[in-house]
Design a protein around this motif. Structure first.
Motif, PDB file in Angstrom:
ATOM      1  N   VAL A 146       0.862  -1.184   0.000  1.00  0.00           N
ATOM      2  CA  VAL A 146       0.000   0.000   0.000  1.00  0.00           C
ATOM      3  C   VAL A 146       0.899   1.235   0.000  1.00  0.00           C
ATOM      4  O   VAL A 146       2.028   1.208   0.501  1.00  0.00           O
ATOM      5  CB  VAL A 146      -0.959   0.064   1.211  1.00  0.00           C
ATOM      6  N   ALA A 148       0.634   5.685   0.554  1.00  0.00           N
ATOM      7  CA  ALA A 148      -0.212   6.788   1.013  1.00  0.00           C
ATOM      8  C   ALA A 148       0.565   8.097   0.919  1.00  0.00           C
ATOM      9  O   ALA A 148       1.779   8.122   1.131  1.00  0.00           O
ATOM     10  CB  ALA A 148      -0.672   6.554   2.451  1.00  0.00           C
ATOM     11  N   GLU A 183      -4.735   7.777   6.103  1.00  0.00           N
ATOM     12  CA  GLU A 183      -4.711   7.210   4.749  1.00  0.00           C
ATOM     13  C   GLU A 183      -4.016   5.849   4.736  1.00  0.00           C
ATOM     14  O   GLU A 183      -4.466   4.915   4.046  1.00  0.00           O
ATOM     15  CB  GLU A 183      -4.015   8.177   3.796  1.00  0.00           C
ATOM     16  N   GLN A 187      -5.850   2.398   3.575  1.00  0.00           N
ATOM     17  CA  GLN A 187      -5.278   1.559   2.519  1.00  0.00           C
ATOM     18  C   GLN A 187      -4.992   0.139   3.022  1.00  0.00           C
ATOM     19  O   GLN A 187      -5.212  -0.850   2.314  1.00  0.00           O
ATOM     20  CB  GLN A 187      -3.980   2.200   2.003  1.00  0.00           C
ATOM     21  N   ASN A 191      -6.641  -3.093   1.371  1.00  0.00           N
ATOM     22  CA  ASN A 191      -5.811  -3.878   0.465  1.00  0.00           C
ATOM     23  C   ASN A 191      -4.909  -4.931   1.117  1.00  0.00           C
ATOM     24  O   ASN A 191      -4.389  -5.796   0.414  1.00  0.00           O
ATOM     25  CB  ASN A 191      -4.919  -2.927  -0.349  1.00  0.00           C
TER      26      ASN A 191
END
Length: 198
Positions: A146, A148, A183, A187, A191
């Protein structure tokens, strides 16, 4: 009354200058605490060790990092220590901060007599931080990732003192890092949920 000689005047002026310089240099330097996330619930991964990578480049010409008594990059690197816990498998977590910048740009201000009586916004500070979290197997093959990014801007008025400017930038930096946390968590849940211990 005895007149003071030229030599005496020079000695007196030199003493006054030394005293003034000593007063200026003895002013306390403001310190700011690191932003932390220890008050938040940990994100628990079914994984083993955590690697940390400071992958953000050095700042450019307009970068303020070298002039501030705190570091956006160093505080962002602490996120994984405060928010992430691991247990269970040989998988590896690699946390990288890929950008951490605080840049300043001058704004146009009012000139002339009118400018003397106008408190303009004289500086625009732009802040950006980006981070990446990867799940790798024991051989280093990536199993999930991930990324961000958080961005904030703040303008500063020309009437602000240096201490007021530093405090304003620090407060905005703290908010920026909380944006990054939110964030990253969003994420991760979207995910990397299959690697979490619920």
């Amino acid at each position: 009354m005895k007149a003071l000689s030229i030599h005496g005047v020079r000695v007196a002026l030199a003493g006054a200058v030394v005293a003034l310089l000593a007063a200026c240099t003895s002013a306390p330097v403001q310190t700011y605490p690191d932003v932390t996330w220890r008050h938040l619930d940990p994100i628990v991964f079914a994984a083993g060790p955590v690697e940390k990578v400071a992958a953000y480049p050095a700042g450019g010409d307009n970068n303020l990092e070298g002039y501030l008594p705190f570091s956006l990059g160093k505080m962002a690197m602490n996120w994984v220590d405060d928010r992430v816990q691991t247990a269970g498998t040989s998988d590896i977590l690699r946390y990288s901060v890929t950008e951490a910048s605080i840049n300043s740009n001058a704004l146009k201000t009012t000139k002339g007599i009118k400018g003397v009586f106008t408190d303009d916004q004289s500086e625009k500070v732009e802040m950006k931080v980006s981070a990446k979290l990867e799940v790798l197997n024991a051989n280093g093959t990536q199993k999930g990732e991930v990324m961000a990014t958080a961005v904030r801007t703040r303008t500063l008025s020309e009437s602000m003192s240096v201490a007021e400017r530093e405090k304003a930038v620090y407060d905005e930096t703290a908010t920026l890092l909380m944006d990054l946390d939110r964030e990253l968590e969003r994420q991760i849940n979207a995910n990397l949920g299959r690697f979490l211990l619920r």
